[in-house]
Design a protein around this motif. Structure first.
Motif, PDB file in Angstrom:
ATOM      1  N   ASP A   1       0.824  -1.210   0.000  1.00  0.00           N
ATOM      2  CA  ASP A   1       0.000   0.000   0.000  1.00  0.00           C
ATOM      3  C   ASP A   1       0.856   1.258   0.000  1.00  0.00           C
ATOM      4  O   ASP A   1       0.524   2.252  -0.663  1.00  0.00           O
ATOM      5  N   TYR A   2       1.959   1.226   0.742  1.00  0.00           N
ATOM      6  CA  TYR A   2       2.837   2.403   0.767  1.00  0.00           C
ATOM      7  C   TYR A   2       3.435   2.656  -0.619  1.00  0.00           C
ATOM      8  O   TYR A   2       3.510   3.801  -1.064  1.00  0.00           O
ATOM      9  N   ARG A   3       3.866   1.598  -1.293  1.00  0.00           N
ATOM     10  CA  ARG A   3       4.419   1.762  -2.645  1.00  0.00           C
ATOM     11  C   ARG A   3       3.380   2.341  -3.588  1.00  0.00           C
ATOM     12  O   ARG A   3       3.681   3.187  -4.432  1.00  0.00           O
ATOM     13  N   ARG A   4       2.146   1.900  -3.436  1.00  0.00           N
ATOM     14  CA  ARG A   4       1.095   2.363  -4.338  1.00  0.00           C
ATOM     15  C   ARG A   4       0.748   3.826  -4.084  1.00  0.00           C
ATOM     16  O   ARG A   4       0.480   4.577  -5.029  1.00  0.00           O
ATOM     17  N   LEU A   5       0.794   4.260  -2.824  1.00  0.00           N
ATOM     18  CA  LEU A   5       0.373   5.620  -2.493  1.00  0.00           C
ATOM     19  C   LEU A   5       1.522   6.633  -2.515  1.00  0.00           C
ATOM     20  O   LEU A   5       1.312   7.802  -2.864  1.00  0.00           O
ATOM     21  N   HIS A   6       2.735   6.188  -2.148  1.00  0.00           N
ATOM     22  CA  HIS A   6       3.838   7.133  -1.978  1.00  0.00           C
ATOM     23  C   HIS A   6       5.036   6.861  -2.877  1.00  0.00           C
ATOM     24  O   HIS A   6       5.992   7.624  -2.857  1.00  0.00           O
ATOM     25  N   GLY A   7       5.016   5.771  -3.597  1.00  0.00           N
ATOM     26  CA  GLY A   7       6.153   5.466  -4.453  1.00  0.00           C
ATOM     27  C   GLY A   7       7.132   4.524  -3.767  1.00  0.00           C
ATOM     28  O   GLY A   7       6.844   3.937  -2.724  1.00  0.00           O
ATOM     29  N   PRO A   8       8.326   4.346  -4.332  1.00  0.00           N
ATOM     30  CA  PRO A   8       9.312   3.391  -3.800  1.00  0.00           C
ATOM     31  C   PRO A   8       9.707   3.701  -2.362  1.00  0.00           C
ATOM     32  O   PRO A   8       9.766   4.847  -1.947  1.00  0.00           O
ATOM     33  N   ILE A   9       9.968   2.639  -1.622  1.00  0.00           N
ATOM     34  CA  ILE A   9      10.416   2.763  -0.241  1.00  0.00           C
ATOM     35  C   ILE A   9      11.928   2.966  -0.235  1.00  0.00           C
ATOM     36  O   ILE A   9      12.674   2.221  -0.875  1.00  0.00           O
ATOM     37  N   LYS A  10      12.378   3.955   0.481  1.00  0.00           N
ATOM     38  CA  LYS A  10      13.808   4.252   0.570  1.00  0.00           C
ATOM     39  C   LYS A  10      14.424   3.676   1.836  1.00  0.00           C
ATOM     40  O   LYS A  10      15.623   3.421   1.891  1.00  0.00           O
ATOM     41  N   SER A  11      13.618   3.482   2.864  1.00  0.00           N
ATOM     42  CA  SER A  11      14.088   2.913   4.122  1.00  0.00           C
ATOM     43  C   SER A  11      12.882   2.386   4.891  1.00  0.00           C
ATOM     44  O   SER A  11      11.761   2.885   4.718  1.00  0.00           O
ATOM     45  N   LEU A  12      13.116   1.384   5.715  1.00  0.00           N
ATOM     46  CA  LEU A  12      12.014   0.873   6.529  1.00  0.00           C
ATOM     47  C   LEU A  12      11.509   1.927   7.508  1.00  0.00           C
ATOM     48  O   LEU A  12      10.395   1.809   8.017  1.00  0.00           O
ATOM     49  N   GLU A  13      12.302   2.949   7.751  1.00  0.00           N
ATOM     50  CA  GLU A  13      11.845   4.044   8.601  1.00  0.00           C
ATOM     51  C   GLU A  13      10.668   4.781   7.967  1.00  0.00           C
ATOM     52  O   GLU A  13       9.915   5.459   8.672  1.00  0.00           O
ATOM     53  N   ASP A  14      10.505   4.650   6.648  1.00  0.00           N
ATOM     54  CA  ASP A  14       9.340   5.255   5.995  1.00  0.00           C
ATOM     55  C   ASP A  14       8.044   4.653   6.510  1.00  0.00           C
ATOM     56  O   ASP A  14       6.975   5.263   6.406  1.00  0.00           O
ATOM     57  N   LEU A  15       8.122   3.422   7.072  1.00  0.00           N
ATOM     58  CA  LEU A  15       6.923   2.706   7.529  1.00  0.00           C
ATOM     59  C   LEU A  15       6.734   2.801   9.040  1.00  0.00           C
ATOM     60  O   LEU A  15       5.872   2.125   9.597  1.00  0.00           O
ATOM     61  N   ARG A  16       7.539   3.619   9.714  1.00  0.00           N
ATOM     62  CA  ARG A  16       7.509   3.640  11.179  1.00  0.00           C
ATOM     63  C   ARG A  16       6.184   4.136  11.741  1.00  0.00           C
ATOM     64  O   ARG A  16       5.857   3.856  12.900  1.00  0.00           O
ATOM     65  N   LEU A  17       5.392   4.877  10.935  1.00  0.00           N
ATOM     66  CA  LEU A  17       4.103   5.372  11.426  1.00  0.00           C
ATOM     67  C   LEU A  17       3.041   4.278  11.449  1.00  0.00           C
ATOM     68  O   LEU A  17       1.979   4.454  12.048  1.00  0.00           O
ATOM     69  N   SER A  18       3.312   3.169  10.798  1.00  0.00           N
ATOM     70  CA  SER A  18       2.354   2.060  10.786  1.00  0.00           C
ATOM     71  C   SER A  18       2.492   1.254  12.079  1.00  0.00           C
ATOM     72  O   SER A  18       3.595   1.035  12.586  1.00  0.00           O
ATOM     73  N   LYS A  19       1.371   0.811  12.608  1.00  0.00           N
ATOM     74  CA  LYS A  19       1.388   0.026  13.845  1.00  0.00           C
ATOM     75  C   LYS A  19       2.043  -1.332  13.636  1.00  0.00           C
ATOM     76  O   LYS A  19       2.447  -1.989  14.604  1.00  0.00           O
ATOM     77  N   ASP A  20       2.151  -1.789  12.385  1.00  0.00           N
ATOM     78  CA  ASP A  20       2.767  -3.076  12.093  1.00  0.00           C
ATOM     79  C   ASP A  20       4.287  -3.003  12.034  1.00  0.00           C
ATOM     80  O   ASP A  20       4.943  -4.038  11.881  1.00  0.00           O
ATOM     81  N   PHE A  21       4.849  -1.801  12.112  1.00  0.00           N
ATOM     82  CA  PHE A  21       6.302  -1.645  12.024  1.00  0.00           C
ATOM     83  C   PHE A  21       6.828  -0.841  13.212  1.00  0.00           C
ATOM     84  O   PHE A  21       7.316   0.278  13.050  1.00  0.00           O
ATOM     85  N   PRO A  22       6.746  -1.401  14.428  1.00  0.00           N
ATOM     86  CA  PRO A  22       7.359  -0.734  15.583  1.00  0.00           C
ATOM     87  C   PRO A  22       8.892  -0.793  15.452  1.00  0.00           C
ATOM     88  O   PRO A  22       9.425  -1.542  14.625  1.00  0.00           O
ATOM     89  N   PRO A  23       9.627  -0.048  16.268  1.00  0.00           N
ATOM     90  CA  PRO A  23      11.094   0.005  16.137  1.00  0.00           C
ATOM     91  C   PRO A  23      11.769  -1.366  16.201  1.00  0.00           C
ATOM     92  O   PRO A  23      12.704  -1.630  15.454  1.00  0.00           O
ATOM     93  N   GLU A  24      11.290  -2.261  17.084  1.00  0.00           N
ATOM     94  CA  GLU A  24      11.947  -3.557  17.210  1.00  0.00           C
ATOM     95  C   GLU A  24      11.770  -4.421  15.960  1.00  0.00           C
ATOM     96  O   GLU A  24      12.657  -5.192  15.587  1.00  0.00           O
ATOM     97  N   VAL A  25      10.619  -4.281  15.295  1.00  0.00           N
ATOM     98  CA  VAL A  25      10.392  -5.031  14.057  1.00  0.00           C
ATOM     99  C   VAL A  25      11.272  -4.497  12.940  1.00  0.00           C
ATOM    100  O   VAL A  25      11.847  -5.264  12.150  1.00  0.00           O
ATOM    101  N   ILE A  26      11.388  -3.185  12.847  1.00  0.00           N
ATOM    102  CA  ILE A  26      12.251  -2.577  11.820  1.00  0.00           C
ATOM    103  C   ILE A  26      13.695  -3.017  12.024  1.00  0.00           C
ATOM    104  O   ILE A  26      14.396  -3.367  11.060  1.00  0.00           O
TER     105      ILE A  26
END
Length: 305
Positions: free
Chosen positions: A271-296
């Motif tokens: 969904d992030y790729r579709r809405l915002h384009g390519p991911i440059k770092s997993l930190e781009d997903l840090r606002l999602s509840k599925d990507f807390p700091p320990e998971v990243i």
């Protein structure tokens, strides 16, 4: 009085007589109705308020007074258990629907830890259910069947050649306290030389390493069920080069094959790729509840962009 006056007077008298007759008849009827009423002591009253009537004790309970279902514990296979069994175990209806959706998409619970990823399942619930989870061997990877046959054939060959009498094949010499095994390059034979590691854990170490795409930390051995902690000190990581996942190119199904990425995480990436384009770092997903700091942090060595 003339004729008209006499008629009016006579009509008034008749009306008065009829009114008196009606009052008399009404009084008799009221007396009968009063006598027909049951005595007040025949009406049940509330223990706290004797003057207020209550419903009889044998009256049916309200329609909404449904007793809650008692939680049961019994062995179950999450790959085949039906909704009735899952509800009896104490799972919520929406959790049962998630299990059905996961299985409908081709998802398989290959080990107990896979069931722990059920959305909404608490640590307490999983610990209570874990002793009762039974994964059928029918859902193990087919490669394990080939491996077991190969090991059986090797044993037969050793027996026929006389090697089966060599106890060193069954009980390999263990390494010393100051010796170490390189985790990513050791095979099952070398792994069995580690104190506390037998054939089962040797296979599990190799299998889990392939599933991960390579180990980056010795602590990842804790992800193997009941792994002996005293054996970890004999392993080292040298020149770790795990297999990378390109999070900008892989599909949802390809992403969720990795043990560190579940369905919801893969969907968040897509969904992030579709809405915002390519991911440059997993930190781009840090606002999602599925990507807390320990998971990243845990997933970072296994992704590329």
């Amino acid at each position: 009085m003339n004729r008209n006056d006499r008629r009016i007077a006579l009509g008034a008298v008749c009306v008065g007589l009829l009114a008196l007759l009606g009052l008399w008849l009404g009084g008799e009827t009221g007396l009968d109705m009063t006598n027909a009423i049951a005595p007040s002591d025949s009406i049940p009253t509330s223990p706290t308020n004797p003057n207020s009537p209550t419903t009889p004790t044998n009256a049916p309970s309200p329609y909404y007074a449904v007793p809650s279902q008692a939680v049961e514990r019994f062995p179950f296979d999450p790959n085949t258990a039906d909704s009735t069994q899952l509800l009896r175990l104490g799972l919520q209806p929406w959790q049962v629907r998630n299990i059905y959706k996961y299985r409908a998409r081709g998802g398989i619970y290959r080990k107990k830890e896979d069931f722990a990823q059920l959305y909404g399942l608490t640590v307490k619930q999983y610990r209570e259910l874990e002793p009762y989870i039974r994964i059928s061997k029918d859902y193990l990877p087919a490669s394990t069947l080939v491996e077991s046959r190969g090991n059986r054939n090797e044993a037969i060959d050793r027996k026929n050649s006389g090697e089966g009498r060599d106890t060193t094949l069954r009980y390999p010499v263990k390494i010393g306290e100051n010796e170490h095994i390189v985790l990513n390059t050791a095979d099952t034979t070398e792994l069995r030389r580690v104190p506390g590691i037998g054939p089962y854990y040797a296979k599990e170490i190799v299998r889990h390493g392939k599933w991960l795409g390579g180990y980056v930390s010795v602590n990842q051995l804790d992800e193997i069920e009941n792994f002996p902690q005293e054996a970890k000190k004999y392993f080292v990581i040298q020149h770790a080069s795990p297999k990378k996942l390109n999070v900008n190119k892989l599909s949802l199904q390809e992403l969720r094959k990795h043990p560190y990425i579940n369905y919801y995480m893969a969907k968040t990436i897509v969904d992030y790729r579709r809405l915002h384009g390519p991911i440059k770092s997993l930190e781009d997903l840090r606002l999602s509840k599925d990507f807390p700091p320990e998971v990243i942090k845990r997933l970072t060595p296994y992704v590329e962009y």
